[in-house]
Each structure stands twice: as structure tokens, then as C-alpha cells.
Design a protein around this motif. Structure first.
Motif, PDB file in Angstrom:
ATOM      1  N   ASN A   1       0.804  -1.222   0.000  1.00 30.62           N
ATOM      2  CA  ASN A   1       0.000   0.000   0.000  1.00 30.62           C
ATOM      3  C   ASN A   1       0.837   1.271   0.000  1.00 30.62           C
ATOM      4  O   ASN A   1       0.506   2.227  -0.714  1.00 30.62           O
ATOM      5  N   THR A   2       1.911   1.293   0.778  1.00 28.42           N
ATOM      6  CA  THR A   2       2.656   2.536   0.966  1.00 28.42           C
ATOM      7  C   THR A   2       3.999   2.585   0.257  1.00 28.42           C
ATOM      8  O   THR A   2       4.571   3.660   0.093  1.00 28.42           O
ATOM      9  N   ASN A   3       4.545   1.427  -0.150  1.00 29.47           N
ATOM     10  CA  ASN A   3       5.871   1.427  -0.775  1.00 29.47           C
ATOM     11  C   ASN A   3       5.987   0.282  -1.783  1.00 29.47           C
ATOM     12  O   ASN A   3       6.916  -0.520  -1.727  1.00 29.47           O
ATOM     13  N   PHE A   4       5.045   0.239  -2.710  1.00 27.90           N
ATOM     14  CA  PHE A   4       4.987  -0.867  -3.664  1.00 27.90           C
ATOM     15  C   PHE A   4       6.095  -0.826  -4.705  1.00 27.90           C
ATOM     16  O   PHE A   4       6.315  -1.810  -5.410  1.00 27.90           O
ATOM     17  N   ARG A   5       6.800   0.292  -4.824  1.00 19.36           N
ATOM     18  CA  ARG A   5       7.890   0.376  -5.812  1.00 19.36           C
ATOM     19  C   ARG A   5       9.182  -0.292  -5.331  1.00 19.36           C
ATOM     20  O   ARG A   5      10.081  -0.545  -6.130  1.00 19.36           O
ATOM     21  N   ASN A   6       9.291  -0.551  -4.046  1.00 16.35           N
ATOM     22  CA  ASN A   6      10.512  -1.168  -3.517  1.00 16.35           C
ATOM     23  C   ASN A   6      10.446  -2.685  -3.708  1.00 16.35           C
ATOM     24  O   ASN A   6      10.033  -3.427  -2.814  1.00 16.35           O
ATOM     25  N   ASN A   7      10.877  -3.136  -4.862  1.00 16.07           N
ATOM     26  CA  ASN A   7      10.912  -4.577  -5.127  1.00 16.07           C
ATOM     27  C   ASN A   7      12.272  -5.181  -4.806  1.00 16.07           C
ATOM     28  O   ASN A   7      12.527  -6.341  -5.105  1.00 16.07           O
ATOM     29  N   ALA A   8      13.161  -4.397  -4.173  1.00 19.08           N
ATOM     30  CA  ALA A   8      14.481  -4.904  -3.800  1.00 19.08           C
ATOM     31  C   ALA A   8      14.467  -5.566  -2.437  1.00 19.08           C
ATOM     32  O   ALA A   8      15.076  -6.617  -2.238  1.00 19.08           O
ATOM     33  N   TYR A   9      13.765  -4.965  -1.466  1.00 16.03           N
ATOM     34  CA  TYR A   9      13.766  -5.450  -0.093  1.00 16.03           C
ATOM     35  C   TYR A   9      12.344  -5.779   0.338  1.00 16.03           C
ATOM     36  O   TYR A   9      11.479  -4.909   0.387  1.00 16.03           O
ATOM     37  N   GLY A  10      12.111  -7.037   0.704  1.00 21.81           N
ATOM     38  CA  GLY A  10      10.787  -7.453   1.127  1.00 21.81           C
ATOM     39  C   GLY A  10      10.594  -7.461   2.624  1.00 21.81           C
ATOM     40  O   GLY A  10       9.511  -7.770   3.101  1.00 21.81           O
ATOM     41  N   SER A  11      11.641  -7.123   3.395  1.00 20.51           N
ATOM     42  CA  SER A  11      11.548  -7.168   4.851  1.00 20.51           C
ATOM     43  C   SER A  11      12.505  -6.156   5.453  1.00 20.51           C
ATOM     44  O   SER A  11      13.463  -5.708   4.806  1.00 20.51           O
ATOM     45  N   HIS A  12      12.261  -5.805   6.719  1.00 23.73           N
ATOM     46  CA  HIS A  12      13.166  -4.891   7.421  1.00 23.73           C
ATOM     47  C   HIS A  12      14.528  -5.540   7.628  1.00 23.73           C
ATOM     48  O   HIS A  12      15.569  -4.910   7.408  1.00 23.73           O
ATOM     49  N   LEU A  13      14.549  -6.791   8.096  1.00 25.25           N
ATOM     50  CA  LEU A  13      15.808  -7.482   8.355  1.00 25.25           C
ATOM     51  C   LEU A  13      16.325  -8.134   7.085  1.00 25.25           C
ATOM     52  O   LEU A  13      15.600  -8.849   6.395  1.00 25.25           O
ATOM     53  N   LEU A  14      17.596  -7.869   6.778  1.00 24.92           N
ATOM     54  CA  LEU A  14      18.231  -8.376   5.572  1.00 24.92           C
ATOM     55  C   LEU A  14      19.543  -9.059   5.941  1.00 24.92           C
ATOM     56  O   LEU A  14      20.195  -8.693   6.913  1.00 24.92           O
ATOM     57  N   SER A  15      19.916 -10.029   5.141  1.00 27.28           N
ATOM     58  CA  SER A  15      21.270 -10.570   5.220  1.00 27.28           C
ATOM     59  C   SER A  15      22.188  -9.593   4.499  1.00 27.28           C
ATOM     60  O   SER A  15      21.840  -9.060   3.443  1.00 27.28           O
ATOM     61  N   SER A  16      23.361  -9.358   5.061  1.00 30.74           N
ATOM     62  CA  SER A  16      24.288  -8.388   4.476  1.00 30.74           C
ATOM     63  C   SER A  16      25.675  -8.997   4.345  1.00 30.74           C
ATOM     64  O   SER A  16      26.194  -9.581   5.290  1.00 30.74           O
ATOM     65  N   THR A  17      26.250  -8.858   3.162  1.00 31.13           N
ATOM     66  CA  THR A  17      27.610  -9.311   2.895  1.00 31.13           C
ATOM     67  C   THR A  17      28.443  -8.116   2.460  1.00 31.13           C
ATOM     68  O   THR A  17      27.991  -7.310   1.644  1.00 31.13           O
ATOM     69  N   MET A  18      29.626  -8.000   3.008  1.00 31.34           N
ATOM     70  CA  MET A  18      30.499  -6.897   2.622  1.00 31.34           C
ATOM     71  C   MET A  18      31.893  -7.416   2.279  1.00 31.34           C
ATOM     72  O   MET A  18      32.391  -8.365   2.888  1.00 31.34           O
ATOM     73  N   VAL A  19      32.497  -6.790   1.273  1.00 28.89           N
ATOM     74  CA  VAL A  19      33.871  -7.089   0.875  1.00 28.89           C
ATOM     75  C   VAL A  19      34.593  -5.760   0.702  1.00 28.89           C
ATOM     76  O   VAL A  19      34.085  -4.853   0.043  1.00 28.89           O
ATOM     77  N   MET A  20      35.761  -5.638   1.316  1.00 25.67           N
ATOM     78  CA  MET A  20      36.584  -4.436   1.172  1.00 25.67           C
ATOM     79  C   MET A  20      37.999  -4.841   0.759  1.00 25.67           C
ATOM     80  O   MET A  20      38.576  -5.761   1.351  1.00 25.67           O
ATOM     81  N   LEU A  21      38.535  -4.172  -0.229  1.00 26.16           N
ATOM     82  CA  LEU A  21      39.928  -4.359  -0.646  1.00 26.16           C
ATOM     83  C   LEU A  21      40.622  -3.016  -0.531  1.00 26.16           C
ATOM     84  O   LEU A  21      40.302  -2.075  -1.258  1.00 26.16           O
ATOM     85  N   ASN A  22      41.570  -2.920   0.420  1.00 26.42           N
ATOM     86  CA  ASN A  22      42.171  -1.631   0.751  1.00 26.42           C
ATOM     87  C   ASN A  22      43.685  -1.691   0.822  1.00 26.42           C
ATOM     88  O   ASN A  22      44.261  -2.722   1.224  1.00 26.42           O
ATOM     89  N   TYR A  23      44.304  -0.585   0.460  1.00 25.42           N
ATOM     90  CA  TYR A  23      45.686  -0.342   0.845  1.00 25.42           C
ATOM     91  C   TYR A  23      45.628   0.275   2.226  1.00 25.42           C
ATOM     92  O   TYR A  23      44.955   1.295   2.443  1.00 25.42           O
ATOM     93  N   GLN A  24      46.332  -0.321   3.202  1.00 26.02           N
ATOM     94  CA  GLN A  24      46.197   0.114   4.588  1.00 26.02           C
ATOM     95  C   GLN A  24      47.557   0.171   5.269  1.00 26.02           C
ATOM     96  O   GLN A  24      48.366  -0.746   5.159  1.00 26.02           O
ATOM     97  N   LYS A  25      47.792   1.264   5.968  1.00 26.32           N
ATOM     98  CA  LYS A  25      48.996   1.432   6.779  1.00 26.32           C
ATOM     99  C   LYS A  25      48.571   1.853   8.178  1.00 26.32           C
ATOM    100  O   LYS A  25      47.955   2.906   8.363  1.00 26.32           O
ATOM    101  N   ASP A  26      48.872   1.008   9.158  1.00 24.96           N
ATOM    102  CA  ASP A  26      48.484   1.288  10.537  1.00 24.96           C
ATOM    103  C   ASP A  26      49.614   1.974  11.296  1.00 24.96           C
ATOM    104  O   ASP A  26      50.796   1.816  10.980  1.00 24.96           O
ATOM    105  N   ASN A  27      49.211   2.746  12.307  1.00 24.90           N
ATOM    106  CA  ASN A  27      50.148   3.304  13.288  1.00 24.90           C
ATOM    107  C   ASN A  27      51.323   4.031  12.627  1.00 24.90           C
ATOM    108  O   ASN A  27      52.494   3.780  12.931  1.00 24.90           O
ATOM    109  N   ILE A  28      51.006   4.962  11.732  1.00 24.66           N
ATOM    110  CA  ILE A  28      52.052   5.763  11.091  1.00 24.66           C
ATOM    111  C   ILE A  28      52.612   6.775  12.085  1.00 24.66           C
ATOM    112  O   ILE A  28      53.830   6.970  12.187  1.00 24.66           O
ATOM    113  N   ILE A  29      51.699   7.426  12.808  1.00 26.37           N
ATOM    114  CA  ILE A  29      52.115   8.389  13.814  1.00 26.37           C
ATOM    115  C   ILE A  29      51.076   8.424  14.937  1.00 26.37           C
ATOM    116  O   ILE A  29      49.878   8.528  14.680  1.00 26.37           O
TER     117      ILE A  29
END
Length: 381
Positions: free
Chosen positions: A145-173
């Protein structure tokens, strides 16, 4: 004949209302189970990201309007080889990541996620690969009724997967460092509730790191020399279950049961090869068969078509301490009703409790089309 619906309030289905949350708790339990009380060194990282929603399905083209942005905050524990698996995998970090993403579209709303993660290192520990799995809360899911255009998410709770590829330098100063690279954020409820077209965001991120224990220093322990693992062929029995829905919105959520039997052969300390079979009792197919037989007579689906399926599969198991990562590719040899094609795949986590018993959380799909999150318990004989 109309199939009998499983009532959502039954004892079996009531816990399944929170599938993504249960899957996340399993991931958290895996990390805590591998915790050590020896070295304690933590690094905090905060990154801002901007990106694009990838058009993986033309059905979501109307939702891609601007460039989503957000924040990624992580806390990682450094590992120094006190447990054998740490050195085997290049001393990865373990930790948790919080994500906030503004989808830049009021139809999609905003996503808040929490993930359990591993950080793997390459090129003299200058390049970091973070892989995280968790849950996300969406502020504006589908509503007829209120958000029929959102065909991506059918529920509030979703499974989430994340991938990050970074150049990282710790404790420089003074404990401060920096990171910059690329991120991929995936949100889906794995067909727990329709619609579930899902989204994938590819982004560029940059940020700062801070060593919370900058005055502490530990040496990486050398990799232990161990005898090769030699095992005979082992036999596995697994019972899996869960709750899902077809792509027909409001067609109803139904329980499913899967019986699996397979043999595995260890190829060394890290890997095992698998061959086996699955028998699927997917009750949502009963309703889908009935629906298609009535609503689409041109599809020639008989209302009494068998909903059961039988598949054979080959797989691989990657062992990380008491945790293992499972990937399988299967083919239905008994396939009376056509649903998403004969080839299927499965990926997920197993956690061993002792030498023989294990629990698992896996995602079963057909290529990129998810069918269900499966919760299983099994025995390795």
C-alpha cells in the motif's frame, strides 16, 4: 487439490521469522569460539564511501537514481599465531564492522548493518581484504500500500555481505594510520520474504585507522611444522531446514526440509573434496505449482506436479580451525517442476562441535538467484 499451508505461528516456523539475525549470531559464535586469551591488540577504522548500485537485474532500474553514500566502522583484533590456523592463513584479523548506507532514494530508504569479519593480508601486509557477513536493518521495505515500488527489499531485516579491498597502513604516527580502496555491499533476505531482488553497491572508500593498543608490540609466531593429515573417506549426513517464499509477492512463506548425504576426502590440512546427493522437500513449490496451474494455463503446469527434487553435487570444504567454508555445485537429476533451472549452488559456514558433529548456515541459490538460507545439523562419520 489446494495444498495445506504451514502456519507462521507454528513452533517450527516462529524462530525462522528472524533468519538473518540467526545467521549473524552463528557468525558471531564462530569468531568468539576462535578467540584466545593471550595477545590483545585492537585496531579501530572509520571510512566514508560513495558508490553506485549495480544493475544486476533490470527489475531494479527504476530504483537507481543517485550515488549512495555511507560510513563503515570496524574494530579488528590482531592475530599473531598463537593458534595454528592463524599462521596457516597469514595471521588474519577477526572483528566486527558497522555499516550505514543512505541509498539516496526514498523508496529504498537507509540500511544499518553489523557484520562479523575477517581481514586477510597480502603484499607484505600492505593490502587488506575484509570479508564480512551479518545482518542489516532497512528503514523502508516493500509495502503493497505505501511502498509498492521497492521490489528490492521485502523485509526490514536483511542478510548483508560486505567485501573491502584496501591499501592500509596502521600506526604511522601516534597510533593513526589510513586506508583507501574499494568496497562491495550486498543486501538480500535470501527469498525469506518476497520481493527480494536485492541490491549490490560498488563504492570507493577512504578513511583512518587507530591502534587502540599502540604501546603494545607482539611478534608473529612462526608457522608450526605439523604432520600431514591423512584420513580415510568420511561419510556425512545433514538435515537442513528453513523458511522461504517464491518470487510471487504475498504467495506465503513455507517451511522446507533437505536431507543430504555425501562422502568427503581430505586433501591436506586445509581442504576436502565432497561428492553427494540432496533430497529437497520445498513446500513453497506446492503453492507455486498451484498458482501457475490456475493463473497461467499456457504454461501447461499440472496441479498435481510433484514438488520434490533430488540433486547430486560436488563440493569443497576449506577448514579454518573448527570453522569451515563450504562451496557446492549441484545438478537436479529428479526435476518434475521447472524452477530456476537444473543447476544449483550452495555456499556457507560449518562449525564443528567435537570431531563428528557440526552445525551449518548455508545459502542455496541458482546462479545469482537466491532460493533460501538453510540451517543445518549434521554428523561426519
Amino acid at each position: 487439490m489446494k495444498p495445506i499451508k504451514l502456519k507462521p505461528k507454528s513452533l517450527f516456523l516462529r524462530p525462522m521469522k528472524h533468519l538473518p539475525f540467526i545467521a549473524f549470531l552463528f557468525s558471531v559464535a564462530v569468531l568468539f569460539a576462535q578467540d584466545s586469551e593471550k595477545s590483545k591488540k585492537y585496531v579501530l577504522d572509520v571510512s566514508q564511501f560513495n558508490g553506485n548500485i549495480l544493475l544486476h537485474n533490470t527489475d531494479i532500474s527504476h530504483l537507481i537514481t543517485e550515488h549512495p553514500a555511507g560510513v563503515i566502522v570496524g574494530v579488528s583484533r590482531k592475530r599473531y599465531g598463537e593458534e595454528a590456523w592463524e599462521a596457516d592463513y597469514g595471521y588474519p584479523d577477526t572483528g566486527f564492522t558497522f555499516t550505514y548506507q543512505d541509498m539516496k532514494n526514498p523508496v529504498l530508504g537507509q540500511n544499518f548493518g553489523i557484520h562479523a569479519h575477517y581481514n586477510f593480508y597480502f603484499f607484505k601486509r600492505n593490502v587488506q581484504l575484509r570479508i564480512g557477513q551479518g545482518i542489516a536493518y532497512n528503514t523502508n521495505p516493500y509495502d503493497k500500500n505505501t511502498n509498492f515500488r521497492n521490489n528490492a527489499y521485502g523485509s526490514h531485516l536483511l542478510s548483508s555481505t560486505m567485501v573491502m579491498l584496501n591499501y592500509q597502513k596502521d600506526n604511522i604516527i601516534a597510533g593513526l594510520g589510513f586506508k583507501a580502496g574499494f568496497s562491495l555491499l550486498h543486501y538480500s533476505n535470501a527469498n525469506f520474504k518476497a520481493p527480494n531482488t536485492s541490491t549490490n553497491t560498488a563504492a570507493i572508500n577512504f578513511g583512518l585507522t587507530y591502534d587502540l593498543n599502540k604501546d603494545l608490540s607482539y611478534e608473529y609466531l612462526p608457522k608450526q611444522t605439523k604432520e600431514k593429515i591423512k584420513e580415510p573417506i568420511r561419510y556425512n549426513l545433514v538435515l537442513r531446514g528453513g523458511l522461504n517464499e517464491s518470487d510471487v509477492v504475498n504467495s506465503g512463506q513455507y517451511g522446507f526440509v533437505i536431507f543430504s548425504a555425501y562422502a568427503d576426502k581430505r586433501l591436506g590440512r586445509k581442504s576436502a573434496f565432497q561428492l553427494g546427493t540432496d533430497v529437497f522437500f520445498s513446500n513453497f513449490l506446492k503453492e507455486l505449482i498451484r498458482f501457475q496451474s490456475i493463473s497461467f494455463p499456457e504454461m501447461n503446469v499440472a496441479p498435481d506436479t510433484d514438488f520434490k527434487r533430488v540433486g547430486v553435487f560436488a563440493g569443497h570444504e576449506l577448514f579454518i580451525n573448527k570453522l569451515s567454508v563450504v562451496t557446492q555445485l549441484g545438478y537436479y537429476i529428479y526435476y518434475p517442476f521447472d524452477f530456476e533451472g537444473r543447476v544449483y549452488n550452495r555456499i556457507g559456514l560449518k562449525r564443528y562441535f567435537g570431531d563428528n558433529v557440526f552445525g551449518s548456515v548455508t545459502l542455496k541459490s541458482h546462479a545469482a538467484a537466491a532460493e533460501a538460507v538453510e540451517f543445518g545439523i549434521g554428523v561426519r562419520l
